[in-house]
Design a protein around this motif. Structure first.
Motif, PDB file in Angstrom:
ATOM      1  N   TRP A 404       0.837  -1.200   0.000  1.00 50.61           N
ATOM      2  CA  TRP A 404       0.000   0.000   0.000  1.00 50.61           C
ATOM      3  C   TRP A 404       0.873   1.252   0.000  1.00 50.61           C
ATOM      4  N   TRP A 407       2.464   1.661  -3.494  1.00 50.68           N
ATOM      5  CA  TRP A 407       1.543   2.192  -4.504  1.00 50.68           C
ATOM      6  C   TRP A 407       1.340   3.696  -4.325  1.00 50.68           C
ATOM      7  N   THR A 410      -2.832   7.808  -5.536  1.00 50.24           N
ATOM      8  CA  THR A 410      -4.193   7.295  -5.732  1.00 50.24           C
ATOM      9  C   THR A 410      -4.337   6.589  -7.078  1.00 50.24           C
ATOM     10  N   ARG A 413      -2.860   3.176  -6.944  1.00 56.17           N
ATOM     11  CA  ARG A 413      -3.662   2.279  -6.110  1.00 56.17           C
ATOM     12  C   ARG A 413      -4.885   1.774  -6.875  1.00 56.17           C
ATOM     13  N   HIS A 416      -3.725  -0.900  -9.406  1.00 58.90           N
ATOM     14  CA  HIS A 416      -3.376  -2.203  -8.813  1.00 58.90           C
ATOM     15  C   HIS A 416      -4.603  -2.910  -8.255  1.00 58.90           C
ATOM     16  N   ALA A 431      -9.331   3.568  -2.978  1.00 57.27           N
ATOM     17  CA  ALA A 431      -8.006   4.163  -3.134  1.00 57.27           C
ATOM     18  C   ALA A 431      -7.907   5.524  -2.461  1.00 57.27           C
TER      19      ALA A 431
END
Length: 471
Positions: A404, A407, A410, A413, A416, A431
């Motif tokens: 997390w 990544w 935003t 995220r 992914h 996200a």
């Protein structure tokens, strides 16, 4: 198997080998037969199993030195007081090897003082290590290889530390057997600063019972008295055999073999691993009696000191032996991992999975898997299914936290989360969560995407699966 008498005739070097201990055999060239002095001929060994001569030639035998060089090279390690590295050793031997060998034969060789290193202990305090020069490590290793087959066969079967074919796990299993047989109290003896307090006179006396080659005895005494170097100041060593040298473990076992023989003579059940000794008895009263008498023997006869704070008579479940403890349930004895190594393992995993350590997931995978393999290789004999499952859950959460954080933005995220099967609209909402990294790692956002199956596919080992694989 080689005879010391045969080896003593192999010392002439050819012209191409001049200037090195044995140029042709120092760099590894395949298998080299393990030297054994245990099968020494009668010309070198009398009826009392005393090795009278030829041992220094055996120590300096090219095959023995080749084996010693490979061991020192494989062990790597830091440099001594002269700054020479393991990589520098071979070129140094090519230039000065023959002179070095001759000085040892002549008795003029003087070992360098060891470099003193202070290692913090997990429970506080400092462990003192002595790092010899790589040249002295080579010579010490060569000595140990010749002396070990002489002394080791006569050591106690209850001694497990630093011996060929023996291990800490064997000691733990033996201790479990004693407890199962009804010896449910332990006399846990800790020797205070053992390696720094070995009495030189007693040690040399013990070695001389078997070794009559005075040149070897003199060389060993020189290593004992080489001194230590700390902050540029050399301090003489009137006692002790500094931890860190290849010869120290064997010398420690030679010193403590007298303790083993005394315990055997008294009929005790015990396990000793280096200076860690546990004696198993059937009652607290018997334990207190044994503690008093053995403490007196250790301090009066062996000239060593028992650490009062760390020694005790107690139930095995309340003591730590080589990282393990024992429990009894329904008449059966089991092994569990003591809390201290568990805390050490947790600390290491925290370091590997710290979200701000600047390392990528590939680095974390390699180091975490290495950590788990090492843990299971040693602690796998314990009953730790529940502990492994609990640890796995915590480790997975920390890995999710790292992903997390990695990544971070935003947009990344969302990308992914969608790749992991989440719908685009939901991924956009999740996200933008305002939860912190640690809270998010245990939320449905990551529990349903970065699953255990996914982490396994990425190559992360499971502590539970590794544990079950050895059971």
């Amino acid at each position: 198997m080689k005879d010391p008498g045969e080896m003593s005739g192999k010392q002439n070097t050819s012209p191409k080998d001049e200037g090195c201990l044995h140029v042709g055999g120092v760099e590894p060239h395949g298998h080299v037969e393990v030297l054994s002095i245990h099968s020494a001929s009668e010309s070198r060994q009398n009826n009392a199993q005393e090795y009278t001569g030829g041992l220094l030639e055996a120590i300096l035998d090219p095959q023995n030195l080749n084996k010693a060089y490979k061991r020192v090279k494989a062990n790597k390690g830091s440099c001594g007081v002269d700054g020479m590295t393991v990589e520098d050793l071979l070129p140094h031997l090519k230039l000065h090897g023959q002179t070095l060998r001759q000085s040892i034969l002549d008795g003029t060789y003087r070992p360098s003082p060891v470099r003193r290193v202070e290692i913090p202990k997990p429970d506080g305090g400092i462990r003192l290590l002595g790092i010899p020069t790589v040249q002295d490590r080579l010579i010490q290793q060569a000595i140990a290889q010749v002396l070990t087959p002489i002394f080791d066969p006569h050591f106690s079967s209850s001694s497990y530390g630093f011996r060929p074919g023996r291990s800490a796990k064997q000691a733990v299993k033996a201790a479990k057997g004693y407890i199962q047989d009804g010896y449910t109290w332990v006399v846990d003896i800790d020797l205070e600063k053992f390696f720094d307090r070995v009495n030189h006179s007693r040690l040399m006396e013990a070695i001389a019972r078997k070794i009559k080659d005075k040149r070897v005895l003199t060389l060993i005494r020189k290593y004992l008295q080489a001194g230590v170097m700390l902050l540029g100041v050399k301090t003489p060593t009137a006692e002790g055999t500094p931890q860190g040298g290849p010869l120290s473990p064997l010398l420690a076992n030679i010193v403590l073999d007298d303790l083993d023989k005394e315990l055997e003579k008294r009929g005790h059940r015990f396990c000793r691993y280096a200076d860690d000794c546990n004696i198993y008895v059937k009652s607290q009263r018997a334990g207190e009696r044994v503690m008093t008498s053995i403490k007196k023997y250790i301090e009066k006869v062996l000239k060593l000191k028992v650490n009062e704070k760390k020694s005790a008579v107690d139930k095995p479940s309340k003591r730590k032996f080589l990282g393990f403890s024992f429990y009894q349930k329904e008449g059966e004895t089991g092994i569990f991992v003591h809390k201290k190594p568990v805390m050490k393992f947790v600390k290491r995993v925290r370091e590997i999975t710290a979200r701000s350590n600047g390392k990528g997931m590939e680095w974390r995978k390699v180091n975490l898997n290495q950590c788990i393999r090492g843990w299971i290789d040693y602690f796998g004999i314990a009953d730790m299914r529940n502990l492994a499952e609990k640890m796995d859950s915590w480790i997975r959460r920390r890995l999710r936290m790292c992903y997390w954080k990695q990544w971070k933005k935003t947009k990344a995220r969302i990308k992914h989360l969608v790749q992991l099967g989440m719908g685009a609209h939901e991924a956009k909402i999740k996200a933008n969560t305002r939860k912190g990294y640690w809270r998010t790692s245990n939320s449905p956002i990551l529990n349903t995407t970065l699953t255990s199956k996914y982490l396994k596919q990425q190559g992360f080992m499971s502590l539970t699966e590794a544990y079950l694989a050895v059971h």
